[in-house]
Design a protein around this motif. Structure first.
Motif, PDB file in Angstrom:
ATOM      1  N   PHE A 233       1.352  -1.130   0.114  1.00  0.00           N
ATOM      2  CA  PHE A 233      -0.046   0.347  -0.096  1.00  0.00           C
ATOM      3  C   PHE A 233       1.557   1.425   0.085  1.00  0.00           C
ATOM      4  O   PHE A 233       0.862   2.291  -0.670  1.00  0.00           O
ATOM      5  CB  PHE A 233      -0.995  -0.135   1.067  1.00  0.00           C
ATOM      6  N   ILE A 234       2.115   1.336   0.967  1.00  0.00           N
ATOM      7  CA  ILE A 234       3.055   2.527   0.930  1.00  0.00           C
ATOM      8  C   ILE A 234       3.512   2.991  -0.287  1.00  0.00           C
ATOM      9  O   ILE A 234       3.660   3.770  -0.828  1.00  0.00           O
ATOM     10  CB  ILE A 234       4.386   2.270   1.934  1.00  0.00           C
ATOM     11  N   MET A 235       3.735   1.496  -0.392  1.00  0.00           N
ATOM     12  CA  MET A 235       4.788   1.762  -2.291  1.00  0.00           C
ATOM     13  C   MET A 235       3.464   2.458  -3.623  1.00  0.00           C
ATOM     14  O   MET A 235       4.124   3.035  -3.903  1.00  0.00           O
ATOM     15  CB  MET A 235       5.300   0.521  -2.635  1.00  0.00           C
ATOM     16  N   ASP A 236       2.805   2.087  -3.931  1.00  0.00           N
ATOM     17  CA  ASP A 236       1.460   2.364  -4.494  1.00  0.00           C
ATOM     18  C   ASP A 236       1.276   3.904  -3.589  1.00  0.00           C
ATOM     19  O   ASP A 236       1.762   4.691  -5.315  1.00  0.00           O
ATOM     20  CB  ASP A 236       0.262   1.844  -4.310  1.00  0.00           C
ATOM     21  N   LYS A 237       0.827   4.043  -2.911  1.00  0.00           N
ATOM     22  CA  LYS A 237       0.831   5.523  -2.514  1.00  0.00           C
ATOM     23  C   LYS A 237       1.495   6.600  -3.015  1.00  0.00           C
ATOM     24  O   LYS A 237       1.616   7.534  -3.696  1.00  0.00           O
ATOM     25  CB  LYS A 237       0.545   5.991  -1.572  1.00  0.00           C
ATOM     26  N   VAL A 238       2.960   6.532  -2.508  1.00  0.00           N
ATOM     27  CA  VAL A 238       3.731   6.882  -2.584  1.00  0.00           C
ATOM     28  C   VAL A 238       4.264   7.504  -4.726  1.00  0.00           C
ATOM     29  O   VAL A 238       4.266   7.800  -4.612  1.00  0.00           O
ATOM     30  CB  VAL A 238       5.549   6.629  -1.894  1.00  0.00           C
TER      31      VAL A 238
END
Length: 298
Positions: A119-124
């Protein structure tokens, strides 16, 4: 909105981790080349594998000290190392973690959090901001921090224990990353100071424990302080481009409590989801491993 139940679908490429079996208030897990047996207070059901198979399979078994719920010691079979590395590789992320057998049954990684790393990778990547500022508080050994760094963020990692910061740094270096900002401080003190200074972050990750201590003995009690913490965090989260993840592993907190807490503090919670994180063992039993709420502007 109805409660969302999120299950970590362990990526097929991540063969290093597996929840083999659970039950009898224990779990049997594969971490890289080793299989560990340790207590799990949520696993109230029966084991699927016979006791003899658990005993034969485990390379290390955690035994709690008499009268303690957490502290204890590991009983190691011949050839079992006390420290080793385990990679996490998917299409999006390529990370490496140092694992170690602690006296509090932890090994330095929470596999169910892989859902949040993705999720973090996608949002960043999706935020329309170059090198978005991300804050990870109660950051432990930094799985979320190194995921955010690999995604291209300017990450600040806050934890109250120096040894844990050192462990996080080893994970960063093992993942061929650099320039994470390390802060040894009480989480609530830190976010209050950031709010006073007017500092703003595009991403905030929170994983508060039920109980804890700051570096100067500051007391953290989840039920008493989580509301104040979230209200302060709301002051430092970017109002236009943002994401937030809140995890809580406390047997007394439901995901509905988490939903109410977040909605009282944040006016904008676009694309939100909340519920339970759980892992499924090799016999299809679902082991709950905390509640969460996450939302994002993208």
């Amino acid at each position: 909105m109805q409660q969302e139940i999120i299950k970590l679908e362990t990526p097929q490429s991540w063969k290093e981790y597996q929840l083999i079996d659970s039950g009898g208030f224990e779990k049997l897990e594969k971490f890289g080349k080793y299989i560990l047996r340790r207590p799990e207070p949520q696993a109230a059901w029966d084991k699927s594998m016979p006791e003899a198979e658990w005993e034969r399979t485990a390379n290390a078994t955690f035994k709690k000290d008499k009268g303690s719920q957490e502290k204890g010691e590991w009983i190691l079979k011949k050839g079992m190392e006390e420290r080793w590395f385990m990679p996490y590789k998917t299409d999006a992320l390529d990370l490496n973690f140092k694992l170690a057998l602690s006296s509090f049954k932890h090994v330095g990684i929470f596999p169910e959090q892989a859902s949040n790393w993705e999720f973090i990778m996608d949002k960043v990547k999706k935020l329309p901001v170059k090198n978005p500022k991300v804050l990870n508080i109660f950051a432990y050994t930094g799985g979320a921090s190194i995921a955010a760094k690999q995604a291209g963020s300017d990450i600040t990692h806050v934890d109250s224990i120096k040894q844990v910061i050192s462990w996080s740094r080893e994970n960063m270096e093992a993942s061929n990353l650099e320039n994470i900002r390390w802060v040894v401080e009480d989480a609530l003190k830190f976010v209050k100071r950031e709010a006073k200074r007017g500092n703003i972050y595009q991403g905030i990750i929170l994983d508060p424990p039920a109980y804890g201590r700051g570096p100067d003995g500051e007391k953290w009690i989840l039920e008493e302080q989580i509301n104040e913490l979230l209200k302060t965090v709301a002051q430092i989260l970017d109002k236009e481009n943002y994401f937030l993840i809140l995890n809580m592993y406390s047997m007394g907190f439901s995901s509905l409590i988490v939903e109410n807490l977040v909605k009282c503090s944040f006016s904008q919670t676009q694309n939100h989801e909340f519920g339970e994180l759980y892992l499924q063992d090799g016999f299809k039993k679902k082991l709950p491993l905390g509640v969460f709420y996450r939302f994002a502007s993208v």
